[in-house]
Write a protein that holds these residues in place. Sequence first.
Motif, PDB file in Angstrom:
ATOM      1  N   LEU A  27      -6.676   3.018   8.590  1.00  0.00           N
ATOM      2  CA  LEU A  27      -6.781   1.583   8.062  1.00  0.00           C
ATOM      3  C   LEU A  27      -6.249   1.884   6.443  1.00  0.00           C
ATOM      4  O   LEU A  27      -5.425   1.168   5.836  1.00  0.00           O
ATOM      5  CB  LEU A  27      -8.204   1.214   7.901  1.00  0.00           C
ATOM      6  N   PHE A  28      -6.842   3.117   5.965  1.00  0.00           N
ATOM      7  CA  PHE A  28      -6.444   3.403   4.457  1.00  0.00           C
ATOM      8  C   PHE A  28      -4.733   3.567   4.207  1.00  0.00           C
ATOM      9  O   PHE A  28      -4.151   3.047   3.619  1.00  0.00           O
ATOM     10  CB  PHE A  28      -7.111   4.526   4.010  1.00  0.00           C
ATOM     11  N   ILE A  29      -4.262   4.020   5.290  1.00  0.00           N
ATOM     12  CA  ILE A  29      -2.669   4.387   5.242  1.00  0.00           C
ATOM     13  C   ILE A  29      -2.001   3.062   5.603  1.00  0.00           C
ATOM     14  O   ILE A  29      -0.930   2.756   4.837  1.00  0.00           O
ATOM     15  CB  ILE A  29      -2.536   5.463   6.184  1.00  0.00           C
ATOM     16  N   ARG A  30      -2.470   2.490   6.420  1.00  0.00           N
ATOM     17  CA  ARG A  30      -1.961   1.239   6.892  1.00  0.00           C
ATOM     18  C   ARG A  30      -1.964   0.296   5.839  1.00  0.00           C
ATOM     19  O   ARG A  30      -1.249  -0.706   5.318  1.00  0.00           O
ATOM     20  CB  ARG A  30      -2.472   0.595   7.966  1.00  0.00           C
ATOM     21  N   LEU A  85     -12.786   6.201   1.006  1.00  0.00           N
ATOM     22  CA  LEU A  85     -11.412   5.425   0.985  1.00  0.00           C
ATOM     23  C   LEU A  85     -11.658   3.829   1.163  1.00  0.00           C
ATOM     24  O   LEU A  85     -10.867   3.168   1.289  1.00  0.00           O
ATOM     25  CB  LEU A  85     -10.398   6.053   1.914  1.00  0.00           C
ATOM     26  N   ILE A  86     -12.939   3.473   1.498  1.00  0.00           N
ATOM     27  CA  ILE A  86     -13.203   2.245   2.124  1.00  0.00           C
ATOM     28  C   ILE A  86     -12.892   1.082   1.026  1.00  0.00           C
ATOM     29  O   ILE A  86     -12.307  -0.075   1.096  1.00  0.00           O
ATOM     30  CB  ILE A  86     -14.648   2.046   2.687  1.00  0.00           C
ATOM     31  N   ALA A  94      -3.370  -1.090  -6.336  1.00  0.00           N
ATOM     32  CA  ALA A  94      -2.087  -0.830  -6.566  1.00  0.00           C
ATOM     33  C   ALA A  94      -2.121   1.010  -6.324  1.00  0.00           C
ATOM     34  O   ALA A  94      -2.839   1.578  -5.798  1.00  0.00           O
ATOM     35  CB  ALA A  94      -1.904  -0.947  -8.062  1.00  0.00           C
ATOM     36  N   ALA A  95      -0.901   1.415  -6.564  1.00  0.00           N
ATOM     37  CA  ALA A  95      -0.421   2.844  -5.999  1.00  0.00           C
ATOM     38  C   ALA A  95      -1.337   3.685  -6.715  1.00  0.00           C
ATOM     39  O   ALA A  95      -1.646   4.530  -6.306  1.00  0.00           O
ATOM     40  CB  ALA A  95       1.041   2.961  -6.473  1.00  0.00           C
ATOM     41  N   LEU A  96      -1.829   3.377  -8.034  1.00  0.00           N
ATOM     42  CA  LEU A  96      -2.538   4.294  -9.086  1.00  0.00           C
ATOM     43  C   LEU A  96      -3.809   4.371  -8.166  1.00  0.00           C
ATOM     44  O   LEU A  96      -4.603   5.313  -8.251  1.00  0.00           O
ATOM     45  CB  LEU A  96      -2.416   3.879 -10.350  1.00  0.00           C
ATOM     46  N   TYR A  97      -4.239   3.199  -7.965  1.00  0.00           N
ATOM     47  CA  TYR A  97      -5.600   2.923  -7.228  1.00  0.00           C
ATOM     48  C   TYR A  97      -5.574   3.991  -5.890  1.00  0.00           C
ATOM     49  O   TYR A  97      -6.883   4.572  -5.573  1.00  0.00           O
ATOM     50  CB  TYR A  97      -5.944   1.328  -7.011  1.00  0.00           C
ATOM     51  N   PHE A  98      -4.501   3.664  -5.193  1.00  0.00           N
ATOM     52  CA  PHE A  98      -4.298   4.531  -3.999  1.00  0.00           C
ATOM     53  C   PHE A  98      -4.521   6.111  -4.272  1.00  0.00           C
ATOM     54  O   PHE A  98      -5.462   6.698  -3.667  1.00  0.00           O
ATOM     55  CB  PHE A  98      -2.884   4.352  -3.510  1.00  0.00           C
ATOM     56  N   LEU A 103      -7.782  11.096  -4.616  1.00  0.00           N
ATOM     57  CA  LEU A 103      -8.420  12.298  -5.236  1.00  0.00           C
ATOM     58  C   LEU A 103      -9.946  12.244  -5.207  1.00  0.00           C
ATOM     59  O   LEU A 103     -10.629  13.465  -5.053  1.00  0.00           O
ATOM     60  CB  LEU A 103      -7.974  12.185  -6.774  1.00  0.00           C
ATOM     61  N   ALA A 104     -10.432  10.935  -5.174  1.00  0.00           N
ATOM     62  CA  ALA A 104     -12.060  10.869  -5.262  1.00  0.00           C
ATOM     63  C   ALA A 104     -12.351  11.318  -3.685  1.00  0.00           C
ATOM     64  O   ALA A 104     -13.527  12.174  -3.646  1.00  0.00           O
ATOM     65  CB  ALA A 104     -12.267   9.365  -5.331  1.00  0.00           C
ATOM     66  N   SER A 105     -11.603  11.121  -2.783  1.00  0.00           N
ATOM     67  CA  SER A 105     -11.948  11.644  -1.547  1.00  0.00           C
ATOM     68  C   SER A 105     -11.862  12.933  -1.392  1.00  0.00           C
ATOM     69  O   SER A 105     -12.832  13.726  -0.708  1.00  0.00           O
ATOM     70  CB  SER A 105     -11.034  10.881  -0.478  1.00  0.00           C
ATOM     71  N   ILE A 106     -10.791  13.834  -1.980  1.00  0.00           N
ATOM     72  CA  ILE A 106     -10.701  15.211  -2.006  1.00  0.00           C
ATOM     73  C   ILE A 106     -12.050  15.861  -2.619  1.00  0.00           C
ATOM     74  O   ILE A 106     -12.261  16.787  -2.235  1.00  0.00           O
ATOM     75  CB  ILE A 106      -9.290  15.516  -2.386  1.00  0.00           C
TER      76      ILE A 106
END
Length: 149
Positions: A27-30, A85-86, A94-98, A103-106
């Motif tokens: 879902l995150f990727i999509r 990622l939810i 936006a891309a920066l948020y992506f 980074l937060a997930s990692i």
Amino acid sequence: MLHPLPTLRQAAEITVAFALSTLITALFIRVYGGYVSQETMILSGSIAGGKWAIQILLGWLLLGAKRWIYIRELGIACLIGSLVLIPFSITSGAALYFFGSLLASICAMGTTVVIRLKAAGFAWRWPALWFLLLSVAVTLQLTIVFHIL
């Protein structure tokens, strides 16, 4: 040499953790929408999934009786990282948020891997392997998928 099967609880935890992680990550990727094609979306997901598959395979091959504990801990770390990622997946920022979400997930996964594997009695090389494979996966993402490097 026969290796014991996972307990029913371990099998359920592993299955649920990786299944939910896969769904949330897909879902995150999509939702991101910044991929140039469907193929790059699939490639991105494959790189992420491949990292986990290599770790599971190495744990399966090298850890004997502790393999199911290791694989379960990886599943939990993967799920925790996916849960981070939810918010992006819901708001499609936006891309920066992506990239901030990634980074937060990692960070969440890395912390989880270190803490949980240490608590379970695994040698330092197992979390180090996670970070090594993460480095390879991030490099592949940045070069092949996003053409940043």
